[in-house]
Design a protein around this motif. Structure first.
Motif, PDB file in Angstrom:
ATOM      1  N   GLU A 301       0.840  -1.190   0.000  1.00 45.28           N
ATOM      2  CA  GLU A 301       0.000   0.000   0.000  1.00 45.28           C
ATOM      3  C   GLU A 301       0.875   1.240   0.000  1.00 45.28           C
ATOM      4  O   GLU A 301       2.046   1.205   0.390  1.00 45.28           O
ATOM      5  CB  GLU A 301      -0.922   0.032   1.226  1.00 45.28           C
ATOM      6  N   THR A 302       0.300   2.346  -0.459  1.00 40.48           N
ATOM      7  CA  THR A 302       0.979   3.629  -0.377  1.00 40.48           C
ATOM      8  C   THR A 302      -0.040   4.696  -0.039  1.00 40.48           C
ATOM      9  O   THR A 302      -1.257   4.476  -0.135  1.00 40.48           O
ATOM     10  CB  THR A 302       1.723   3.963  -1.684  1.00 40.48           C
ATOM     11  N   LEU A 303       0.449   5.872   0.348  1.00 38.39           N
ATOM     12  CA  LEU A 303      -0.380   6.960   0.843  1.00 38.39           C
ATOM     13  C   LEU A 303       0.020   8.228   0.101  1.00 38.39           C
ATOM     14  O   LEU A 303       1.195   8.611   0.111  1.00 38.39           O
ATOM     15  CB  LEU A 303      -0.149   7.132   2.348  1.00 38.39           C
ATOM     16  N   LEU A 304      -0.954   8.864  -0.555  1.00 37.28           N
ATOM     17  CA  LEU A 304      -0.666  10.063  -1.341  1.00 37.28           C
ATOM     18  C   LEU A 304      -1.715  11.139  -1.078  1.00 37.28           C
ATOM     19  O   LEU A 304      -2.882  10.828  -0.802  1.00 37.28           O
ATOM     20  CB  LEU A 304      -0.661   9.732  -2.832  1.00 37.28           C
ATOM     21  N   PRO A 305      -1.308  12.414  -1.185  1.00 39.29           N
ATOM     22  CA  PRO A 305      -2.305  13.483  -1.036  1.00 39.29           C
ATOM     23  C   PRO A 305      -3.368  13.393  -2.124  1.00 39.29           C
ATOM     24  O   PRO A 305      -3.073  13.075  -3.278  1.00 39.29           O
ATOM     25  CB  PRO A 305      -1.471  14.769  -1.195  1.00 39.29           C
ATOM     26  N   LEU A 306      -4.594  13.700  -1.762  1.00 38.19           N
ATOM     27  CA  LEU A 306      -5.671  13.717  -2.755  1.00 38.19           C
ATOM     28  C   LEU A 306      -5.393  14.757  -3.834  1.00 38.19           C
ATOM     29  O   LEU A 306      -5.864  14.627  -4.967  1.00 38.19           O
ATOM     30  CB  LEU A 306      -7.008  14.015  -2.066  1.00 38.19           C
ATOM     31  N   SER A 307      -4.613  15.765  -3.510  1.00 39.79           N
ATOM     32  CA  SER A 307      -4.295  16.823  -4.468  1.00 39.79           C
ATOM     33  C   SER A 307      -3.151  16.463  -5.417  1.00 39.79           C
ATOM     34  O   SER A 307      -2.891  17.187  -6.379  1.00 39.79           O
ATOM     35  CB  SER A 307      -3.924  18.104  -3.722  1.00 39.79           C
ATOM     36  N   ASP A 308      -2.457  15.351  -5.160  1.00 40.76           N
ATOM     37  CA  ASP A 308      -1.302  14.965  -5.980  1.00 40.76           C
ATOM     38  C   ASP A 308      -1.775  14.187  -7.196  1.00 40.76           C
ATOM     39  O   ASP A 308      -1.655  12.961  -7.274  1.00 40.76           O
ATOM     40  CB  ASP A 308      -0.329  14.138  -5.142  1.00 40.76           C
ATOM     41  N   THR A 309      -2.298  14.894  -8.169  1.00 37.20           N
ATOM     42  CA  THR A 309      -2.873  14.241  -9.346  1.00 37.20           C
ATOM     43  C   THR A 309      -1.838  13.412 -10.098  1.00 37.20           C
ATOM     44  O   THR A 309      -2.121  12.288 -10.534  1.00 37.20           O
ATOM     45  CB  THR A 309      -3.480  15.292 -10.284  1.00 37.20           C
ATOM     46  N   ALA A 310      -0.624  13.950 -10.230  1.00 35.51           N
ATOM     47  CA  ALA A 310       0.411  13.226 -10.976  1.00 35.51           C
ATOM     48  C   ALA A 310       0.808  11.941 -10.260  1.00 35.51           C
ATOM     49  O   ALA A 310       0.927  10.880 -10.881  1.00 35.51           O
ATOM     50  CB  ALA A 310       1.626  14.125 -11.173  1.00 35.51           C
ATOM     51  N   GLY A 311       1.033  12.014  -8.956  1.00 32.16           N
ATOM     52  CA  GLY A 311       1.413  10.826  -8.207  1.00 32.16           C
ATOM     53  C   GLY A 311       0.318   9.784  -8.204  1.00 32.16           C
ATOM     54  O   GLY A 311       0.561   8.585  -8.393  1.00 32.16           O
TER      55      GLY A 311
END
Length: 383
Positions: A301-311
């Motif tokens: 699993e990984t965790l990314l900001p909802l705003s990080d569209t590219a990631g």
């Protein structure tokens, strides 16, 4: 049942180990219920809230619960909730949950407390919701306990936190079912968020081409942590509360370094950060999954900001499925930012033994839609 709930003390360690053993046998995968050194460390830690319940008179240990905290991120995690089988009547699990979370939030040092709940029965899901937790998602095949099990994610917030969320105008389109589920299950609104299709970059070429290069794993913990801090000197680049890397996964050409918290005991891996960026490893998912599988891990699993569209787009393109949403997870200044949990499992998902309550059902539906869109050809879906 009448009990006395008090903070755990060092003298409780032996009895607590026996309690966890009597409930879980040798299958409890968390060190706080099995490792005496770790248990003593947590009990003595000023940032850990550990409560025990005892029967008055006899002093018999009836239950235990812990909230571990990450002071830097102002986030806590409810773990280790256990009630002895002979004391399960009378709502003791709920009382312990309420007491430890209320006490931890009352310190003013936490903005939220999250927990992951096994979904082998519905009871624990209702216990946390009755104590102010909101359902946030479902992580299939996330842990090895009594076989491969799925977990549901819940969080409880301090006052006014959800009122100070930073709004995100648009997200990759595959996240739309998850946001809809969050609105239905948690009551947190995403009506103004627009889905945006990822740009079509055409067939991969050059360094973005699918990688077949073998992945190397470095598991020297001290070296991994030093290297991690060198590559991510800014704390903003290493946000993954209550996790620290114990492994580096890198291809032979060194084009990226993926920092991970590998746990073969639970069969899980948290992908904490990628240097130089998340997109750098998107083409190398298969050798990465092969490498972690050799360590005994079936779930990443990984965790990314909802705003990080590219990631987010990079991980979605690499076969990760959006499985949970953590609104207002991270405080930056006076505002709070939402994060997304994306996961990938190598093992066949079997929900037949999963007791998903109506609280979590929207997330199961969203996950199935996302998984289908990712892994089934379009003609199979519509036929």
């Amino acid at each position: 049942m009448t009990v006395t709930i008090t903070p755990a003390v060092l003298q409780d360690v032996a009895e607590l180990r026996q309690l966890y053993f009597e409930v879980y046998g040798h299958g409890y995968p968390v060190p706080l219920g099995s490792d005496p050194a770790e248990m003593r460390r947590l009990i003595a830690d000023a940032h850990t809230h550990w409560l025990v319940a005892r029967k008055p008179g006899t002093g018999e240990l009836a239950g235990s619960v812990v909230v571990q905290t990450d002071p830097g991120s102002r986030i806590g995690k409810l773990v280790g909730l256990v009630v002895h089988p002979v004391h399960r009547e009378g709502g003791l699990a709920g009382r312990l949950t309420g007491a430890v979370c209320t006490g931890a939030l009352a310190t003013g040092s936490l903005d939220s407390i999250y927990t992951t709940v096994r979904v082998v029965t519905e009871g624990p899901q209702h216990i946390v919701v009755r104590n102010g937790f909101r359902p946030l998602g479902l992580m299939p095949n996330a842990v090895e306990v009594a076989g491969c099990e799925s977990l549901a994610l819940f969080a409880r917030y301090a006052d006014d936190v959800l009122d100070r969320r930073e709004q995100v105008p648009y997200v990759p389109a595959p996240l739309a079912p998850l946001l809809t589920a969050a609105e239905e299950a948690s009551g947190i609104g995403y009506a103004n968020v627009r889905p945006a299709e990822a740009p079509d970059a055409g067939p991969p070429t050059g360094p973005a081409a699918p990688s077949t290069t073998a992945m190397e794993i470095v598991t020297a913990r001290s070296f991994v942590n030093r290297r991690f801090l060198e590559q991510f000197p800014d704390p903003a680049g290493r946000f993954f509360p209550l996790h620290s890397p114990n492994a580096i996964l890198t291809p032979e050409n060194g084009e990226f370094e993926a920092y991970a918290d590998l746990d073969p005991v639970t069969g899980s891996c948290s992908l904490i950060a990628v240097h130089p960026c998340a997109a750098a490893m998107a083409h190398a998912l298969e050798p990465l999954m092969t490498a972690v599988t050799r360590t005994g891990v079936d779930y990443v699993e990984t965790l990314l900001p909802l705003s990080d569209t590219a990631g987010l787009s990079a991980f979605l393109a690499a076969g990760f499925v959006p499985s949970a949403l953590y609104p207002a997870m991270r405080r930056l200044g006076d505002r709070f930012h939402d994060y997304v949990v994306l996961s990938r499992t190598n093992r066949q998902i079997d929900f037949r033994a999963t007791a998903v309550s109506s609280l979590v059902q929207p997330y199961l539906s969203a996950y199935l839609r996302a998984w289908t869109a990712t892994y089934l050809p379009l003609h199979e879906v519509v036929s």
